[in-house]
Design an enzyme around this catalytic site. Sequence first.
Site, PDB file in Angstrom:
ATOM      1  N   ILE A 101       0.668  -1.274  -0.093  1.00 19.11           N
ATOM      2  CA  ILE A 101      -0.176   0.051   0.101  1.00 19.11           C
ATOM      3  C   ILE A 101       1.006   1.384   0.081  1.00 19.11           C
ATOM      4  O   ILE A 101       0.352   2.210  -0.480  1.00 19.11           O
ATOM      5  CB  ILE A 101      -0.920   0.162   1.150  1.00 19.11           C
ATOM      6  CG1 ILE A 101      -0.208  -0.078   2.578  1.00 19.11           C
ATOM      7  CG2 ILE A 101      -2.011  -1.157   0.989  1.00 19.11           C
ATOM      8  CD1 ILE A 101      -1.114   0.502   3.590  1.00 19.11           C
ATOM      9  N   ASP A 102       1.950   1.213   0.353  1.00 16.01           N
ATOM     10  CA  ASP A 102       3.052   2.470   0.756  1.00 16.01           C
ATOM     11  C   ASP A 102       3.441   2.781  -1.079  1.00 16.01           C
ATOM     12  O   ASP A 102       3.709   4.070  -0.752  1.00 16.01           O
ATOM     13  CB  ASP A 102       4.149   1.932   1.244  1.00 16.01           C
ATOM     14  CG  ASP A 102       4.052   1.406   2.787  1.00 16.01           C
ATOM     15  OD1 ASP A 102       3.048   1.563   3.118  1.00 16.01           O
ATOM     16  OD2 ASP A 102       4.881   0.642   3.303  1.00 16.01           O
TER      17      ASP A 102
ATOM     18  N   GLN B 247      -6.721   1.170   6.494  1.00 23.46           N
ATOM     19  CA  GLN B 247      -6.291   1.330   4.879  1.00 23.46           C
ATOM     20  C   GLN B 247      -5.788   0.215   4.127  1.00 23.46           C
ATOM     21  O   GLN B 247      -5.690   0.262   3.051  1.00 23.46           O
ATOM     22  CB  GLN B 247      -4.979   2.283   5.018  1.00 23.46           C
ATOM     23  CG  GLN B 247      -5.321   3.736   5.634  1.00 23.46           C
ATOM     24  CD  GLN B 247      -4.240   4.397   6.164  1.00 23.46           C
ATOM     25  OE1 GLN B 247      -3.363   5.207   5.468  1.00 23.46           O
ATOM     26  NE2 GLN B 247      -3.872   4.143   7.421  1.00 23.46           N
ATOM     27  N   ARG B 248      -5.402  -1.002   5.081  1.00 23.62           N
ATOM     28  CA  ARG B 248      -5.025  -2.042   4.203  1.00 23.62           C
ATOM     29  C   ARG B 248      -5.897  -3.000   3.920  1.00 23.62           C
ATOM     30  O   ARG B 248      -5.696  -4.052   3.448  1.00 23.62           O
ATOM     31  CB  ARG B 248      -3.744  -2.417   5.148  1.00 23.62           C
ATOM     32  CG  ARG B 248      -2.536  -2.949   4.400  1.00 23.62           C
ATOM     33  CD  ARG B 248      -1.436  -3.012   5.522  1.00 23.62           C
ATOM     34  NE  ARG B 248      -1.446  -4.459   6.318  1.00 23.62           N
ATOM     35  CZ  ARG B 248      -0.374  -4.564   7.099  1.00 23.62           C
ATOM     36  NH1 ARG B 248       0.636  -3.854   7.314  1.00 23.62           N
ATOM     37  NH2 ARG B 248      -0.583  -5.761   7.920  1.00 23.62           N
TER      38      ARG B 248
END
Length: 324
Positions: A127-128, A256-257
């Site tokens: 996700i980064d 978020q993940r």
Amino acid sequence: MKRIAVLTSGGDAPGMNAAIRAVTRTAISEGLEVFGVIKGYKGLIENKFQKLDLRDVGGIIERGGTILMTAREPRFLEREWREKAYENLRKNEIDGMVVIGGNGSYRGAYDFYNDFGFPVVGVPATIDNDISGSDYAIGFDTAVNNAVNAIDKIRDTASAFERVFIVEVMGRRAGFIALHVGIATGAEIVLIPEVEHPIEKLANDVIEAKKKGKKHVLIVVAEGVASGSSVGDILLKRLEPHGYTDIRVTVLGYIQRGGSPTATDRMMASRMGAEAVYALLRGEAGVMVVLSGKSIKTEPLDIAINKPKKIDKKLYDLAWKLSL
Ligand code: F6P
């Protein structure tokens, strides 16, 4: 090449399942057998292989997480454990491997390839979105959308109370999530590790935003800068003399993940997963699949190792310009 293995490693990212599906179905359609490794490098060391057939990867394209499970495996940093993993691959007669993961997983893949010359292909999934050499990593779009949906809700209450709100987002040492989320939510201030922003300036930015008639001040802070609460504490001390009495902080965290991957992530995962198999079939090794502009291609894995990915300075400037 007759048999390949596929694993997911490090932080899970929405779209990993779509990538597993793409690897499996592309490989089978090319006449290969596919084995999933359970829990990433941990399963490689502990010989946890599971055959994947066409139907095993049905009904997963829309699911977050990873059906193969994942782990952060420090033993893989040591050569003796990588040897064990190599023995297990040989024992299972595996000729090539697809590693779906982020920077830590790429480090492992790179070391493994250098140790044994074993054909490894990386698929970027984190996700980064911080993998150097690829414009995109699977999971980023879903994570950004998850954060945007949450912040749209926070903005309602921030406006109602005319509050200063800090929202901490993930990203490890990088600010890609924060930058995209900041622009997409119209945040007044975006703090990312790549650009220094002194606290005096931050306090002044808040005061100026209020002077301009803004009802709320929304500050998106990347976890790589500092925790939202520590930024909040320091900022409040600076603002108290100006009549501010509180700042609210929300940490979005693992929300978020999770969840179903967006269409963008499903598309990227499908294209990248398939390309990883074609790369193995072309005889490539020690490479990663990347998005470069609009094209999916491969690049040597070492491009991603030890090189921090740069943010787009134009996007950063845009975030500030549009928050006037
Ligand atoms: O790399 C993905 C990520 O979600 C980062 O944004 C975050 O810093 C980290 O993983 C959290 O890791 P863990 O799941 O091990 O707590």
